[in-house]
Design an enzyme around this catalytic site. Structure first.
Site, short mmCIF file in Angstrom:
data_model
loop_
_atom_site.label_atom_id
_atom_site.label_comp_id
_atom_site.label_asym_id
_atom_site.label_seq_id
_atom_site.Cartn_x
_atom_site.Cartn_y
_atom_site.Cartn_z
N GLU A 1 36.83 50.58 34.30
CA GLU A 1 35.64 51.41 34.46
C GLU A 1 35.79 52.63 33.58
OE1 GLU A 1 32.88 53.54 37.90
OE2 GLU A 1 34.86 52.79 38.43
N ASN B 1 28.18 46.77 43.46
CA ASN B 1 29.54 47.27 43.45
C ASN B 1 30.02 47.56 44.88
OD1 ASN B 1 32.00 48.56 42.61
ND2 ASN B 1 30.98 50.52 42.89
N GLU B 2 29.76 48.75 45.38
CA GLU B 2 30.16 49.10 46.76
C GLU B 2 28.91 49.31 47.61
OE1 GLU B 2 32.73 52.44 46.35
OE2 GLU B 2 34.49 51.23 45.84
#
Length: 650
Positions: free
Chosen positions: A43, A376-377
């Site tokens: 990332e 993602n989350e």
């Protein structure tokens, strides 16, 4: 005197040690191991891409720098210094009229009124009179810049690699400009090793327009890629982790934050670099996208890793104070086409529109994309309602695609519990991405986390790391102890690698002094790479991955000793992690292993030890051998150590 007696007594006392016995039969296996168990998650956090893995040495090369939450004109000057020549006068004005490309709307107009006006890009972390561009004597650097005559300029523009004071470090070159945007290229071979700047000197009066300046080492990894290549020493560090997969581009970066325009749109990151739309990074700086989706795919291919792109799910980052609404369900249906286009870009025939672009960029063969992460989350109903739309669209067009779903941002509690209910009810074929950053004690206490998971479940531990207390320097340490707690936990991942099919430490990289998050597996500065104990643990485990888990047990008084035994057709791997403060006299009883010598790799040292740029090998792997006879071997495991043994089975 009392201190002396106490010290003498301590020296004369026997060294404390426990004794353990590990028993295993190489022919008795309990599970098939995943062949994608250990991989990487990259990332752009901590300047891991721009200023790091991406080989570009200039900061804010196209004057697009702008904080979306508080845009100010002054930000477009970030990384540049103007009017550096004594006795010269002029102005530097941010312009947007008739830009180089609509995706690259900002450029600088420099108007020289008197003298030889000099301005420069300072690179990253320029300090005082020192520049921020690390150049080495005799090394070749490729430089390019787009320029045009901005109005009445009657001279030439000199491009030079210099010290900040103006002293030349390499042979410069002068160019005569036209009235249209044109790319000018040259190379430098410095005569000195210095911290430099890239200088532009206007020999003449009038206005010059400049955009998309670039300086990249000629020996960059992938120097022929459209983005210009990657930093070779960092790529080598990634290769030596032997990753089975590469997850990218985030993380929170993939989700975007605050505004819809901040979504990470893969289409902005492909094509010629001057046409890529820069974007504000969730972590507080700009992304040039010189390291874009094509470069990610190329990197994955080069290091032998399966690409695993993660796309936003139509939701802005749920953990941030967003300023706009996320995509509606109807808008999410339209956005689903972007996911199909991405798969076509990766896998499509050269005759397809996106396959043709991939071919034009230099890779006519498909990238053979197998995995796609959606979200993602993310969590709860807002996520699952949009996930369903995107999941159905991808599965209808590409039923063979493996979809990765999100279990949320935490290890325990209502959010992952709800996610698992949804997954088991509606999406049992997905690979489930779990994230957690916890204390060392949590990792030691949860080594058996996946023992009770249904064996039909597939888990991706997409982000994890031990978080110790913040130190006086403001960072959480990459200590040996944190690495050992992770190693202990990884023995549980291996034992359950029929369930845990992927795992990746996070974050992967950080530039020293420009970090937003700690700890990080790999640290670097302008010239050096620092490998942490956590890195060494990951590399050691990835180098010794079996095909089958071997049934094993360990007995003894050491409650902080963790192990796993695995095998391939011709090798048996024994991994032993001693998190205790005392050594362990280990006996290995291994049925089915012939007599001979076994090699081992070991990491050990002081509990809280860390590596630093002044002592990079303080904690580093060592190698040795141990004999096995009649199925038995003995060795002493040091306190605070991880040892991986390799026995030949044939």
């Amino acid at each position: 005197m009392k201190r002396f007696v106490a010290l003498l007594t301590a020296l004369l006392l026997p060294v404390m040690a426990s004794a353990s016995t590990l028993t295993a039969d190489a022919d008795v296996t309990t599970a098939t191991m995943s062949d994608t168990l250990y991989g990487l998650f990259f990332e752009d956090i901590n300047c891991a891409a721009d200023g790091g893995l991406y080989a570009e040495l200039l900061q804010n090369r196209s004057f697009e720098y702008e904080d979306i939450l508080n845009p100010q004109t002054a930000e477009h000057y970030n990384g540049w210094a103007f009017n550096l020549a004594f006795g010269a006068t002029g102005t530097a004005t941010v312009m947007t009229e008739s830009p180089l490309h609509e995706n690259n709307p900002t450029y600088m107009r420099v108007d020289c009124q008197e003298g030889e006006y000099r301005f420069a890009n300072l690179g990253y972390q320029a300090v005082g009179l020192a520049g921020g561009i690390p150049v080495e004597e005799g090394k070749t650097y490729r430089c390019s810049v787009w320029m045009r005559n901005g109005g009445g300029f009657d001279g030439q523009v000199e491009i030079a690699l210099t010290k900040r004071t103006g002293k030349s470090l390499a042979v410069p070159k002068r160019f005569t400009l036209t009235d249209e945007w044109q790319k000018y290229e040259l190379t430098f071979k410095p005569s000195y090793t210095e911290d430099a700047v890239l200088s532009f000197i206007l020999h003449g009066t009038g206005a010059v327009d400049i955009d998309m300046a670039s300086l990249i080492p000629a020996d960059a990894f992938g120097a022929d890629w459209p983005g210009g290549g990657l930093r070779a020493d960092l790529v080598q560090a990634l290769k030596e982790l032997h990753p089975a997969f590469l997850r990218f581009p985030g993380g929170c970066v993939a989700e975007g934050s605050y505004y819809r325009s901040n979504f990470y749109d893969w289409k902005d990151t492909v094509g010629p670099v001057e046409t890529r739309r820069e974007n504000f990074n969730t972590w507080g700086y700009m992304q040039s996208y010189g390291l874009g989706y094509y470069e990610y795919f190329m990197l994955a291919e080069a290091i032998g890793a399966e690409p695993l792109p993660v796309v936003h799910s139509g939701l802005l980052c749920q953990a941030r104070d967003v300023k706009e609404e996320s995509l509606t369900i109807e808008e999410t249906r339209a956005y689903a086409q972007d996911l199909l286009d991405l798969i076509e870009f990766a896998n499509g025939d050269v005759t397809t529109p996106w396959g043709a672009l991939r071919t034009e960029m230099g890779h006519p063969e498909p990238f053979h994309l197998k995995y796609l992460g959606i979200g993602n989350e993310n969590w709860d109903t807002p996520y699952w309602s949009r996930f369903d739309v995107l999941y159905q669209a991808v599965k209808e067009a590409y039923p063979e695609m493996e979809i990765v779903s999100s279990a949320g941002p935490v290890a325990e509690g209502a959010l992952p519990a709800y996610a698992w209910r949804m997954i088991r009810a509606k999406y049992p074929d997905t690979i489930v991405d779990e994230h957690y950053y916890m204390s060392g004690d949590w990792f030691l206490n949860n080594v058996g986390r996946y023992d009770g998971y249904p064996r039909t479940t597939r888990v991706f531990v997409g982000e994890y790391a031990v978080h110790e207390d913040v130190q006086a320097n403001g960072r959480r340490p990459n200590s040996l102890y944190s690495a050992l707690c992770e190693a202990a936990y990884m023995t549980g991942l291996e034992r359950n690698s029929d369930v845990v099919v992927m795992a990746s430490y996070a974050p992967l990289m950080a530039r020293d002094g420009m970090q937003q998050w700690t700890p990080d597996m790999i640290w670097f500065n302008a010239r050096e790479v620092l490998l942490t104990p956590n890195y060494h643990v990951q590399a050691m485990f990835a180098m010794a991955v079996g095909d089958q888990v071997v049934d094993s047990s360990c007995e003894g008084g050491n409650k902080l000793l963790y192990h796993v035994v695995t095998r391939t057709e011709d090798k048996l791997y024994v991994k032993l992690v001693n998190v205790a403060a005392e050594m362990d006299d280990m006996t290995l009883r291994l049925a089915g292993v012939p007599d001979g010598k076994a090699s081992f790799t070991r990491l050990t040292g002081e509990r809280n030890a860390v590596n630093t740029f002044t002592d990079k090998e303080h904690i580093a792997p060592t190698k040795g051998v141990v004999a096995i006879e009649n199925g038995e071997a003995t060795m002493t495991l040091p306190a605070y150590s991880v040892t991986i043994l390799t026995f030949a089975l044939k």
